[in-house]
Design an enzyme around this catalytic site. Structure first.
Site, short mmCIF file in Angstrom:
data_model
loop_
_atom_site.label_atom_id
_atom_site.label_comp_id
_atom_site.label_asym_id
_atom_site.label_seq_id
_atom_site.Cartn_x
_atom_site.Cartn_y
_atom_site.Cartn_z
N ARG A 62 12.85 0.66 7.40
CA ARG A 62 13.93 0.18 8.71
C ARG A 62 15.21 -0.11 8.10
O ARG A 62 16.11 -0.26 8.77
CB ARG A 62 13.12 -1.20 9.05
CG ARG A 62 12.19 -1.15 10.31
CD ARG A 62 11.69 -2.17 10.84
NE ARG A 62 10.83 -2.96 9.93
CZ ARG A 62 10.23 -4.18 10.28
NH1 ARG A 62 10.62 -4.68 11.37
NH2 ARG A 62 9.56 -4.90 9.29
N LYS B 58 16.63 -1.29 0.61
CA LYS B 58 15.42 -1.28 -0.22
C LYS B 58 15.36 -0.20 -0.97
O LYS B 58 14.45 -0.21 -1.74
CB LYS B 58 14.32 -1.61 0.71
CG LYS B 58 14.25 -3.17 1.54
CD LYS B 58 12.81 -3.29 2.19
CE LYS B 58 13.04 -4.48 2.99
NZ LYS B 58 11.73 -4.69 3.75
N ILE C 260 0.87 -1.10 0.09
CA ILE C 260 -0.09 0.00 -0.11
C ILE C 260 1.01 1.48 -0.07
O ILE C 260 0.74 2.12 -0.70
CB ILE C 260 -0.94 -0.09 1.38
CG1 ILE C 260 -1.72 -1.23 1.15
CG2 ILE C 260 -1.62 1.41 1.40
CD1 ILE C 260 -2.95 -1.30 2.39
N LYS D 206 -4.41 -3.61 15.22
CA LYS D 206 -5.06 -2.50 14.36
C LYS D 206 -6.06 -1.75 15.35
O LYS D 206 -6.00 -0.33 15.38
CB LYS D 206 -5.81 -2.94 13.21
CG LYS D 206 -4.88 -3.83 12.22
CD LYS D 206 -3.69 -2.80 11.66
CE LYS D 206 -3.90 -1.67 10.84
NZ LYS D 206 -2.85 -0.92 10.52
N SER E 190 -8.08 -0.18 9.50
CA SER E 190 -8.59 -1.26 8.87
C SER E 190 -9.94 -1.64 8.99
O SER E 190 -10.34 -1.14 10.29
CB SER E 190 -7.82 -2.46 9.30
OG SER E 190 -8.17 -3.55 8.63
N TYR F 141 -3.70 -9.60 15.16
CA TYR F 141 -3.55 -8.52 13.97
C TYR F 141 -4.77 -7.75 14.42
O TYR F 141 -4.63 -6.50 14.33
CB TYR F 141 -3.78 -9.32 12.78
CG TYR F 141 -3.78 -8.26 11.65
CD1 TYR F 141 -2.77 -7.32 11.46
CD2 TYR F 141 -4.91 -8.08 10.89
CE1 TYR F 141 -2.66 -6.37 10.64
CE2 TYR F 141 -5.00 -7.13 9.90
CZ TYR F 141 -3.95 -6.02 9.74
OH TYR F 141 -3.80 -5.10 8.88
N SER G 50 2.89 -1.03 9.51
CA SER G 50 2.55 -1.85 10.70
C SER G 50 2.51 -3.28 10.24
O SER G 50 2.60 -3.52 9.16
CB SER G 50 0.99 -1.54 11.11
OG SER G 50 0.64 -1.85 12.28
P1 NDP Z 1 3.12 -4.78 3.88
O1 NDP Z 1 3.27 -6.12 4.62
O2 NDP Z 1 3.43 -4.89 2.16
O3 NDP Z 1 3.77 -3.51 4.20
C1 NDP Z 1 3.95 -3.33 5.56
C2 NDP Z 1 4.80 -2.13 5.89
O4 NDP Z 1 5.06 -1.98 7.41
C3 NDP Z 1 6.17 -2.54 5.40
O5 NDP Z 1 6.54 -1.25 4.81
C4 NDP Z 1 6.87 -2.74 6.45
O6 NDP Z 1 8.61 -2.45 6.47
C5 NDP Z 1 6.39 -1.80 7.58
N1 NDP Z 1 6.72 -2.14 9.05
C6 NDP Z 1 6.32 -3.33 9.49
N2 NDP Z 1 6.92 -3.42 10.94
C7 NDP Z 1 7.68 -2.19 10.87
C8 NDP Z 1 8.62 -1.66 11.94
N3 NDP Z 1 8.83 -2.36 13.23
N4 NDP Z 1 9.02 -0.45 11.67
C9 NDP Z 1 8.86 0.07 10.48
N5 NDP Z 1 8.06 -0.31 9.35
C10 NDP Z 1 7.66 -1.55 9.85
O7 NDP Z 1 1.58 -4.40 4.12
P2 NDP Z 1 0.44 -3.49 3.37
O8 NDP Z 1 1.17 -2.47 2.20
O9 NDP Z 1 -0.62 -4.44 2.57
O10 NDP Z 1 -0.07 -2.89 4.68
C11 NDP Z 1 0.33 -1.58 4.87
C12 NDP Z 1 -0.73 -1.10 6.16
O11 NDP Z 1 -2.17 -1.37 5.61
C13 NDP Z 1 -0.71 -1.91 7.41
O12 NDP Z 1 -1.05 -0.78 8.36
C14 NDP Z 1 -1.78 -2.65 7.38
O13 NDP Z 1 -2.17 -3.30 8.57
C15 NDP Z 1 -2.95 -2.02 6.69
N6 NDP Z 1 -3.92 -2.77 5.94
C16 NDP Z 1 -3.66 -3.48 4.82
C17 NDP Z 1 -4.68 -4.35 4.42
C18 NDP Z 1 -4.58 -5.34 3.26
O14 NDP Z 1 -5.22 -5.89 2.75
N7 NDP Z 1 -3.22 -5.36 2.71
C19 NDP Z 1 -5.96 -4.12 4.89
C20 NDP Z 1 -6.40 -3.17 5.73
C21 NDP Z 1 -5.20 -2.40 6.23
P3 NDP Z 1 9.46 -3.44 6.24
O15 NDP Z 1 9.86 -3.29 4.79
O16 NDP Z 1 10.67 -2.71 7.01
O17 NDP Z 1 9.25 -4.75 6.69
#
Ligand code: NDP
Length: 348
Positions: free
Chosen positions: A43, A47, A23, A168, A134, A164, A93
């Site tokens: 982080r 990348k 996203i 959220k 979410s 999860y 997240s």
């Molecule tokens: P991804 O797994 O593709 O992305 C998650 C992102 O969160 C990555 O950029 C990851 O970074 C980052 N992240 C995780 N842990 C940490 C941390 N400790 N510190 C810094 N960054 C961190 O998931 P999505 O893009 O699908 O999801 C993005 C958001 O949308 C989230 O908040 C998710 O809960 C929400 N969401 C997603 C849905 C879906 O179906 N996809 C539905 C509803 C909400 P890194 O590369 O460092 O791991």
């Protein structure tokens, strides 16, 4: 409060967390297309090249894309990163629907990270934070079918509240508490965005995230029987668009917006759409509810499905449509564009 001395005149800068994710990358593209300058936080800075390439598929950043290193679990760098920014889009997240060994693996970064974002935003004079919440923060008691709107909240003590869902819900609750506790004149503003399960084309070609993995497995026939569940589903392009519109829309302040299809769709409608359009490996069979419930006793992935088994969650998107004058991308287009995008990655 600090002055935003580094912003270019007329160009507003947004700190975007989660830019490495599915996203987040679409949000970066949408921000750039709408004339914002983007500072993406990561982080791991290794990348950066891959993310830049992914974004360049859609738009040439022309010097308006930069990166910084931040971790939701660490205090370092947040204020420094926000000093020259006008807005924050907090997308990052951990997103894993399977049950982890320790639920704090998800809850801690979600809640503490959100608090770090808001604390630094307040200190540095950020105008508004747009937070990716979410629909899973809106599921009520997770019993029976439910109509969901901006007043709905998930009961984290409900029987099937997974790590999860808790992460959220607790992160968003903490965010609203922070906002409501402000007692000075210059208030930090908050808008929360609530997608359903998000699909749509990938920019990064990375199929390892939760959304892309699920869809890829459906396409390849690796999910022999689909869960019997209905929920509004979201196109990542809509999700990104509303995140950006929510930054400066005056009437959006202080509100929660569901960004998803106009009605709840069954996963079987998704598989039927794929099969009808020639994706023959896709299974159209449905898993009986008892089967998922039984398997959940032994399998953490199945346990993560329990909040949805046999249920319909119908989100009301009328506020979102009215506020942003928006129309969701059609379900069939979302499904087929996702399939095409994953096919392209798999075929190299
Ligand atoms: P991804 O797994 O593709 O992305 C998650 C992102 O969160 C990555 O950029 C990851 O970074 C980052 N992240 C995780 N842990 C940490 C941390 N400790 N510190 C810094 N960054 C961190 O998931 P999505 O893009 O699908 O999801 C993005 C958001 O949308 C989230 O908040 C998710 O809960 C929400 N969401 C997603 C849905 C879906 O179906 N996809 C539905 C509803 C909400 P890194 O590369 O460092 O791991």
């Amino acid at each position: 409060m600090q002055n935003k001395s580094n912003s270019f005149v007329g160009m507003k800068k947004v700190l975007l967390t989660g830019i490495s994710g599915f996203i987040g990358q679409h949000c970066a593209v949408e921000l750039l297309k709408n004339g914002y300058s983007v500072k993406g936080s990561l982080r791991n800075l290794s990348k950066v090249d891959a993310i830049t390439k992914a974004i360049q598929k859609e738009i040439t950043p022309n010097g308006n894309l930069e990166f910084c290193q931040l971790d939701l679990l660490k205090d370092d760098g947040w204020e420094q990163a926000m000093k020259d920014c006008d807005f924050v889009m907090h997308v990052a997240s951990p997103f894993i629907s399977k049950i982890p060994k320790d639920e704090n693996e998800l809850i801690k970064p979600a809640v503490e990270g959100t608090l770090r974002v808001l604390t630094a935003a307040k200190k540095t004079g950020i105008k508004r934070v747009v937070l990716t919440s979410s629909m899973v923060a809106m599921l009520g008691d997770i019993v029976g079918d439910k109509n969901i709107n901006h007043n709905s909240w998930t009961n984290i003590n409900a029987k099937n509240a997974t790590a999860y869902l808790k992460s959220k819900t607790l992160a968003e609750k903490r965010a609203w508490k922070f906002i409501n506790d402000q007692n000075d004149e210059e208030k930090l503003e908050l808008v929360t965005i609530h997608p359903g399960p998000v699909y749509g084309p990938t920019l990064s070609n990375n199929l390892s995230g939760e959304s892309m993995t699920t869809f890829k497995n459906i396409l390849l026939g690796k999910i022999p029987r689909m869960l019997k569940a209905r929920i509004n589903m979201s196109d990542v392009r809509d999700v990104a668009k509303i995140h950006v519109m929510a930054l400066e829309n005056k009437s959006a302040n202080g509100k929660r917006f569901i960004v998803a299809s106009e009605r709840a769709y069954a996963y079987q409608e998704l598989t039927t759409t794929l099969r009808y359009n020639g994706y023959e490996k896709v299974s159209s069979k449905v898993a009986p509810n008892f089967m998922i419930k039984l398997l959940a006793n032994f399998n953490n992935e199945m346990k993560g499905m329990l909040p949805y088994v046999g249920k319909t969650y119908s989100g009301d998107i009328s506020d979102t449509i009215k506020t942003f004058n928006w129309k969701p991308i059609a379900f069939e287009k979302m499904v087929l564009d996702t399939a095409k995008s994953i096919e392209n990655v798999l075929n190299g």
